[in-house]
Design a protein around this motif. Sequence first.
Motif, PDB file in Angstrom:
ATOM      1  N   LYS A 202      -1.807   0.305  -6.373  1.00  0.00           N
ATOM      2  CA  LYS A 202      -3.129   0.854  -6.107  1.00  0.00           C
ATOM      3  C   LYS A 202      -3.700   0.138  -4.875  1.00  0.00           C
ATOM      4  O   LYS A 202      -3.759  -1.085  -4.827  1.00  0.00           O
ATOM      5  N   VAL A 203      -4.106   0.896  -3.886  1.00  0.00           N
ATOM      6  CA  VAL A 203      -4.724   0.302  -2.712  1.00  0.00           C
ATOM      7  C   VAL A 203      -6.080  -0.262  -3.127  1.00  0.00           C
ATOM      8  O   VAL A 203      -6.862   0.409  -3.791  1.00  0.00           O
TER       9      VAL A 203
ATOM     10  N   ASP B  96       0.816  -1.219   0.000  1.00  0.00           N
ATOM     11  CA  ASP B  96       0.000   0.000   0.000  1.00  0.00           C
ATOM     12  C   ASP B  96       0.848   1.267   0.000  1.00  0.00           C
ATOM     13  O   ASP B  96       0.404   2.313  -0.480  1.00  0.00           O
ATOM     14  N   SER B  97       2.064   1.183   0.515  1.00  0.00           N
ATOM     15  CA  SER B  97       2.916   2.367   0.599  1.00  0.00           C
ATOM     16  C   SER B  97       3.675   2.655  -0.705  1.00  0.00           C
ATOM     17  O   SER B  97       4.320   3.692  -0.821  1.00  0.00           O
TER      18      SER B  97
ATOM     19  N   ARG C  22      -9.841  -7.106   2.448  1.00  0.00           N
ATOM     20  CA  ARG C  22      -8.809  -6.918   1.424  1.00  0.00           C
ATOM     21  C   ARG C  22      -8.644  -8.110   0.498  1.00  0.00           C
ATOM     22  O   ARG C  22      -8.335  -7.948  -0.679  1.00  0.00           O
TER      23      ARG C  22
END
Length: 148
Positions: free
Chosen positions: A20-21, A14-15, A46
């Motif tokens: 793409k989250v 995610d970072s 998720r």
Amino acid sequence: MVMDDTSGIMGFIDSQDKAKVGPLSCVGYCMSGQHITAAAATFPHRMASAASLYGVGIITDKEDSPHLMLDKIKGELYYAFAETDRSVPAHIPGDLKDMLKKHKIKHELKVFPGTEHGFAFNERAVYHTLAAEETWDKMFALWERTLK
């Protein structure tokens, strides 16, 4: 500890600027069958899907057995088992299928005739071309459905 590591991996992904989250999927071979099941249950918001190839440890008599968390899973699951597998008792695929149905989890579970544990690794003597290719086709279709 594996779920703690999974959380850390998701945080790292995610970072990343180019990531793409959003929904994720995971794949596990052999001993990781239990881990993809646990990840789908631990991170239902998720894990849009998860796949296991000749997974072990999915149903055990331990208090932390992954099958005890099936009621938390929201994503789609794919399980591919070998017909002959010293690591997976013969009743496990049928028992797991019944449990997935009971919990109304969208899934596909297949036992590939004429295969042995490790059938998808082309470096092994037990490699089974047709089963391995079908398994990859099913995983790509799973990702197409769940990750877009």
